[in-house]
Design a protein around this motif. Structure first.
Motif, short mmCIF file in Angstrom:
data_model
loop_
_atom_site.label_atom_id
_atom_site.label_comp_id
_atom_site.label_asym_id
_atom_site.label_seq_id
_atom_site.Cartn_x
_atom_site.Cartn_y
_atom_site.Cartn_z
N ALA A 218 -25.93 -11.59 6.40
CA ALA A 218 -25.37 -10.31 6.88
C ALA A 218 -24.10 -10.51 7.68
O ALA A 218 -24.04 -11.36 8.58
N ARG A 219 -23.11 -9.73 7.32
CA ARG A 219 -21.83 -9.65 8.05
C ARG A 219 -21.31 -8.24 7.86
O ARG A 219 -21.91 -7.43 7.17
N ALA A 220 -20.17 -7.96 8.44
CA ALA A 220 -19.58 -6.63 8.32
C ALA A 220 -18.22 -6.74 7.65
O ALA A 220 -17.64 -7.82 7.56
N GLY A 221 -17.73 -5.61 7.18
CA GLY A 221 -16.37 -5.55 6.68
C GLY A 221 -16.24 -5.46 5.19
O GLY A 221 -17.18 -5.72 4.43
N LEU A 222 -15.05 -5.09 4.77
CA LEU A 222 -14.75 -4.89 3.36
C LEU A 222 -14.75 -6.20 2.58
O LEU A 222 -15.22 -6.25 1.44
N ALA A 223 -14.27 -7.28 3.18
CA ALA A 223 -14.29 -8.57 2.50
C ALA A 223 -15.73 -9.01 2.22
O ALA A 223 -16.04 -9.55 1.15
N HIS A 224 -16.62 -8.74 3.17
CA HIS A 224 -18.03 -9.07 2.97
C HIS A 224 -18.64 -8.19 1.88
O HIS A 224 -19.44 -8.67 1.07
#
Length: 175
Positions: free
Chosen positions: A26-32
């Motif tokens: 789990a991570r955040a952001g558009l790249a993720h």
């Protein structure tokens, strides 16, 4: 993933069958989001195998340490699979918030909830749909006792239902 990006939340992905196929922490952001999308695009169809929920539960306990909302998109209309899921995910449900959604492929519904039967085949089909509906409602009760949410929805309602449940969890601050 798109809704989680808009909300600024972290999200991940686990694909599995008879074993864990891919895990994106789990991570955040558009790249993720793109990383998760690419992981889904790499998935290849395999011969029909029963998922190993026990292995998945062990994997989740080891790799997902912080309390998380776990959304499972799987089919539990086979009683043996449903029992395996319930038994395996019970301990996971003590640590995480677990929600399950499955596509109601068999059109299960309560008896007398559709148009009147015009022949014997319609009667038998309606009875079969009712029995499946009843089994899924019973599964829902068993899973709810374990703290696991369950929904059997049409293919068209799957996305909106899961988004609604996710936003409801956020609104209640259940995590």
């Amino acid at each position: 993933g798109t809704v989680a990006v808009r909300q600024g939340d972290r999200f991940g992905l686990v694909s599995f069958g008879s074993e864990v196929i891919d895990f994106v922490r789990a991570r955040a952001g558009l790249a993720h989001f793109r990383m998760c999308r690419d992981a889904l695009m790499r998935l290849q169809p395999h011969a029909a195998v029963n998922p190993d929920f026990e292995e998945l539960a062990g994997f989740l306990v080891q790799h997902v340490r912080r309390r998380a909302l776990l959304l499972f998109l799987t089919s539990l209309d086979d009683p043996a699979l449903a029992e395996s899921f319930e038994r395996s995910m019970g301990p996971v449900g003590h640590r995480h918030l677990v929600l399950v959604a499955m596509v109601n492929r068999h059109g299960s519904r309560p008896l007398f909830s559709s148009a009147e039967a015009t022949g014997v085949e319609d009667i038998y089909r309606s009875l079969a749909e009712h029995i499946t509906w009843q089994d899924l409602r019973q599964l829902e009760v068993v899973l709810r006792r374990r703290g696991i949410g369950f929904s059997a929805v049409s293919r068209e309602d799957l996305g909106p239902r899961m988004i609604s449940r996710y936003l409801s969890v956020k609104q209640r601050q259940a995590l």
